[in-house]
Design an enzyme around this catalytic site. Structure first.
Site, PDB file in Angstrom:
ATOM      1  N   GLY A   1     -29.979  26.058  15.228  1.00 33.51           N
ATOM      2  CA  GLY A   1     -30.725  26.247  13.988  1.00 33.51           C
ATOM      3  C   GLY A   1     -30.766  24.963  13.187  1.00 33.51           C
TER       4      GLY A   1
ATOM      5  N   ASN B   1     -46.367  24.051  20.117  1.00 37.02           N
ATOM      6  CA  ASN B   1     -47.324  24.940  19.438  1.00 37.02           C
ATOM      7  C   ASN B   1     -48.080  24.225  18.314  1.00 37.02           C
ATOM      8  OD1 ASN B   1     -45.548  24.873  17.259  1.00 37.02           O
ATOM      9  ND2 ASN B   1     -44.564  26.818  17.806  1.00 37.02           N
TER      10      ASN B   1
ATOM     11  N   LEU C   1     -47.655  23.131  15.487  1.00 30.32           N
ATOM     12  CA  LEU C   1     -47.328  23.246  14.065  1.00 30.32           C
ATOM     13  C   LEU C   1     -45.824  23.154  13.830  1.00 30.32           C
ATOM     14  CD1 LEU C   1     -49.745  26.182  13.230  1.00 30.32           C
ATOM     15  CD2 LEU C   1     -50.003  23.785  12.519  1.00 30.32           C
TER      16      LEU C   1
ATOM     17  N   HIS D   1     -45.464  29.669   9.041  1.00 27.76           N
ATOM     18  CA  HIS D   1     -44.108  29.379   9.527  1.00 27.76           C
ATOM     19  C   HIS D   1     -43.066  30.084   8.655  1.00 27.76           C
ATOM     20  CE1 HIS D   1     -40.839  27.059  11.417  1.00 27.76           C
ATOM     21  NE2 HIS D   1     -40.284  27.149  10.219  1.00 27.76           N
TER      22      HIS D   1
ATOM     23  N   GLU E   1     -23.554   8.712  19.415  1.00 31.38           N
ATOM     24  CA  GLU E   1     -22.451   9.575  19.003  1.00 31.38           C
ATOM     25  C   GLU E   1     -22.868  11.012  18.742  1.00 31.38           C
ATOM     26  OE1 GLU E   1     -23.163   6.588  17.696  1.00 31.38           O
ATOM     27  OE2 GLU E   1     -21.503   5.373  18.481  1.00 31.38           O
TER      28      GLU E   1
ATOM     29  N   ARG F   1      -5.465   0.955  14.476  1.00 26.94           N
ATOM     30  CA  ARG F   1      -5.594  -0.226  15.324  1.00 26.94           C
ATOM     31  C   ARG F   1      -4.296  -1.017  15.431  1.00 26.94           C
ATOM     32  NH1 ARG F   1      -7.129  -5.624  14.920  1.00 26.94           N
ATOM     33  NH2 ARG F   1      -8.243  -6.352  16.766  1.00 26.94           N
TER      34      ARG F   1
END
Ligand SMILES: Cc1ncc(C[n+]2csc(CCOP(=O)(O)OP(=O)(O)O)c2C)c(N)n1
Length: 615
Positions: free
Chosen positions: A120, A181, A183, A256, A363, A470
């Protein structure tokens, strides 16, 4: 006994219309949702679920089943409709779409047994599919992974990171289907119905491509029948229409994410009903019967062996840990984004090359691939510089939402990396990972702790972050020391302590130096190693603080927002503990690590000054 029907072209086209009807009914009942996005994909979904994919409809988690990822997750109604028509969920449940007490949520989540990952947030499904396809290869399983994408979604860079890696690794068991489609949400997509634009891109990334009419069932079945040919992954670019099948919706802008009114739904269904067929009883081909991969954790892992005072960076200890446990635990897979000689994941690569996935400098995709591997019983460890996970925050967030099993290991944290400068320094990572639902955030200071925390990460499900440093630091714990998650270690304490100083990573050692210096002036302090930041070792810290007049100083190589200090304050301030913070408050620059710790006031001298001002 239900009669078994043969999935003819006509039957499948009829099922597609039935899926459209369900999508309309469910969204109209909910008063919201995405019927037209579901309708454009209905023929493809019907062909996959009733005429092509091999799976057990009543056993959606079977490890031999073909996998389906609805990357365009807002078309959830058509996915739910397919699993109703194949008999897994009762058809009358579909109208409970989006209700609080129904698992048929607005976008798919793994609350449903047939959903592996939440989708989603567009652009993430193909990465997950790459991880699944890789896991099939590792386990010698022949299931295929199908990912359905929207054309608008293909504007996301992460789609092309995934496409790139699938091409590089010749994942012939992976199929991407783009529902073109034309759109998007608020307007037409950038390329409209220019199918060539998508085909060229997939081709450039090493895919075999097929361009089809996504509403011609015969054509859909024909290209699906050729899945698995050659060595490349397959991209099916399907020309479709949003709202397909209903005259007043098809190819119309402005529909939509809009449910139809009851009247509109009745008119739409009147158009679809004469051409609809139920899928109930249609034969679905079962998958192979290959043996299950070994997904059990071993009873134990080999021991570790460091000497007190030995100088080892925690990033190196992470690499040692992965290499140590890799033999005993075949579930472990290591992924890296071209930083393996810095994160030390190369130690795993050297011993177990087949289980190492070089993801290159991508990433977002690396995290998605790891999530995909995790869904198939692997224990993925994805490593890079901590700061570069920030660009994959949405993938990490969705991993949390998916309740995924993924381990993220970020090296090069804080100003203590030195000369490379601010762009390479992880200074927001604690805040970012803490904010992810269900996450665990761990921050070892020495090699023993780092190795023990990696053991924990392998054994425990969830989204977990290990923050490694580090610089080399001395080993301060014995090899048999245990580090329970949600604990903390009291490293220095006396009866006359005036304040509790909480550090982790390099700042723990600065706090110990400060303790020595202050002791010389007659000021004793408690020093705590907060190796577990989420969950925090609250009880240990609180009990220690109670003995120092409820006064705490936190010191961290991280920006102040959302880091160690905020964590400690958030947990203990409500209990009346006063928490003061030392953190990196200013824009960092290049320099020697010790110069930078001093400049940004997180070295031992800064701790001494601050303690003196407080006690
Ligand atoms: C990362 C992300 N950005 C924005 C959105 C909001 N959104 C949901 S659907 C959509 C349009 C999707 O268009 P497309 O991929 O073509 O799908 P379809 O037309 O089939 O609905 C948008 C912008 C989202 N869900 N995720």
């Amino acid at each position: 006994m239900i009669e078994t029907k043969e999935a003819s072209v006509e039957t499948l086209a009829g099922i597609a219309n039935q899926l459209r009807i369900h999508s309309i009914n469910a969204t109209t009942a909910a008063g919201s949702g995405h019927p037209t996005s579901s309708m454009s994909a209905a023929d493809i979904v019907a062909a996959l679920f009733f005429g092509h994919m091999k799976y057990y409809p009543n056993d959606p988690k079977n490890y031999n089943n073909d996998r389906f990822i609805l990357s365009k997750g807002h078309a959830a109604p058509v996915l739910y409709a397919a699993w109703a028509e194949n008999g897994l969920i009762p058809v009358n449940e579909l109208v409970r779409l989006r209700e609080l007490t129904s698992d048929l949520e607005g976008h798919p989540t793994p609350r449903l047994p047939f959903v592996d990952v939440s989708t989603g947030s567009l652009g993430q499904g193909l990465s997950v599919g790459v991880g699944m396809a890789l896991s099939a290869r590792l386990d010698n399983l022949d299931f295929r992974t199908y990912v359905l994408l929207g054309d608008g979604e293909c504007a996301e860079g992460s789609v092309w990171e995934a496409a790139g890696l699938a091409g590089i690794y010749s994942l012939k068991n992976l199929v991407a289907i783009v529902d073109v489609n034309r759109l998007g949400q608020s307007q037409a997509t950038a390329y409209g119905h220019d199918l060539k634009a998508y085909e060229n891109k997939f081709k450039a990334f090493g895919w075999r491509t097929e361009v089809i009419d996504g509403h011609d069932m015969e054509e859909i079945l024909e290209v699906l029948a050729a899945v698995g040919l050659g060595e490349q992954p397959l991209a099916i670019i399907a020309k479709t229409y949003k709202g397909a099948g209903v005259s007043f919706l098809q190819d119309k802008d402005g529909w939509h994410g809009k449910a139809l009114s009851k009247d509109e739904a009745a008119r739409a269904i009147a158009e679809l009903q004469p051409k609809a067929t139920s899928g109930i009883g249609v034969h679905v081909e079962p998958p192979s019967n290959l043996p299950a991969p070994n997904t059990a954790a071993p009873a134990s892992y080999p021991p570790i062996n460091y000497s007190m005072g030995q100088m080892v960076a925690t990033r190196e200890a992470f690499g040692n840990a992965l290499a140590r446990i890799g033999e005993a635990d075949q579930r472990v897979v290591s992924l890296d984004g071209d930083t393996k000689n810095s994160t030390f994941s190369e130690r795993f690569l050297k011993k177990f090359p087949a289980r190492f996935v070089e993801c290159f400098i991508a990433e977002q995709n690396m995290v998605g691939v790891g999530v995909g591997l995790g869904t198939r019983g692997k224990v993925p460890f994805a490593s890079t510089f901590a700061t570069f996970f920030t660009r994959a925050h949405d993938q990490v967030r969705m991993a949390g939402h998916s309740q995924a099993n993924i381990k993220l290991v970020g090296s090069h944290v804080g100003v203590s990396i030195g000369e490379d400068g601010g762009s390479q320094m992880g200074l927001e990572d604690i805040a970012m990972f803490r904010a992810v639902i269900g996450s665990t955030v761990l921050y070892p200071s020495d090699a023993v702790c780092a190795e023990k925390l990696v053991d924990h990460m392998v054994k425990t499900r969830g989204v977990m972050f290990l923050r490694t440093s580090r610089p080399k630091t001395p080993v301060i714990y014995k090899n048999d020391e245990e580090f329970p998650v949600g604990g903390a270690k009291i490293v220095r304490q006396s009866a006359s302590d005036k304040i509790t100083v909480v550090g982790a990573g390099v700042t723990l050692f600065e706090a110990l130096k400060a303790a020595d210096a202050l002791a010389g002036e007659g000021i004793n302090i408690t020093v705590i190693d907060a190796y577990s930041i989420k969950p925090l070792g609250k009880d240990v810290i609180k009990a220690a603080a109670a003995k120092t007049n409820n006064l705490i100083l936190t010191v961290e190589d991280h920006y102040p927002e959302g880091g160690l200090g905020d964590t400690v304050a958030g947990e203990l301030a409500p209990d009346g503990v006063r928490v003061h913070k030392l953190a990196v408050f200013d824009l960092p620059r290049s320099g020697k690590p010790e110069e930078l710790l001093a400049k940004y006031n997180i070295d031992s001298a800064a701790i001494v000054r601050k303690v003196k001002s407080l006690v």
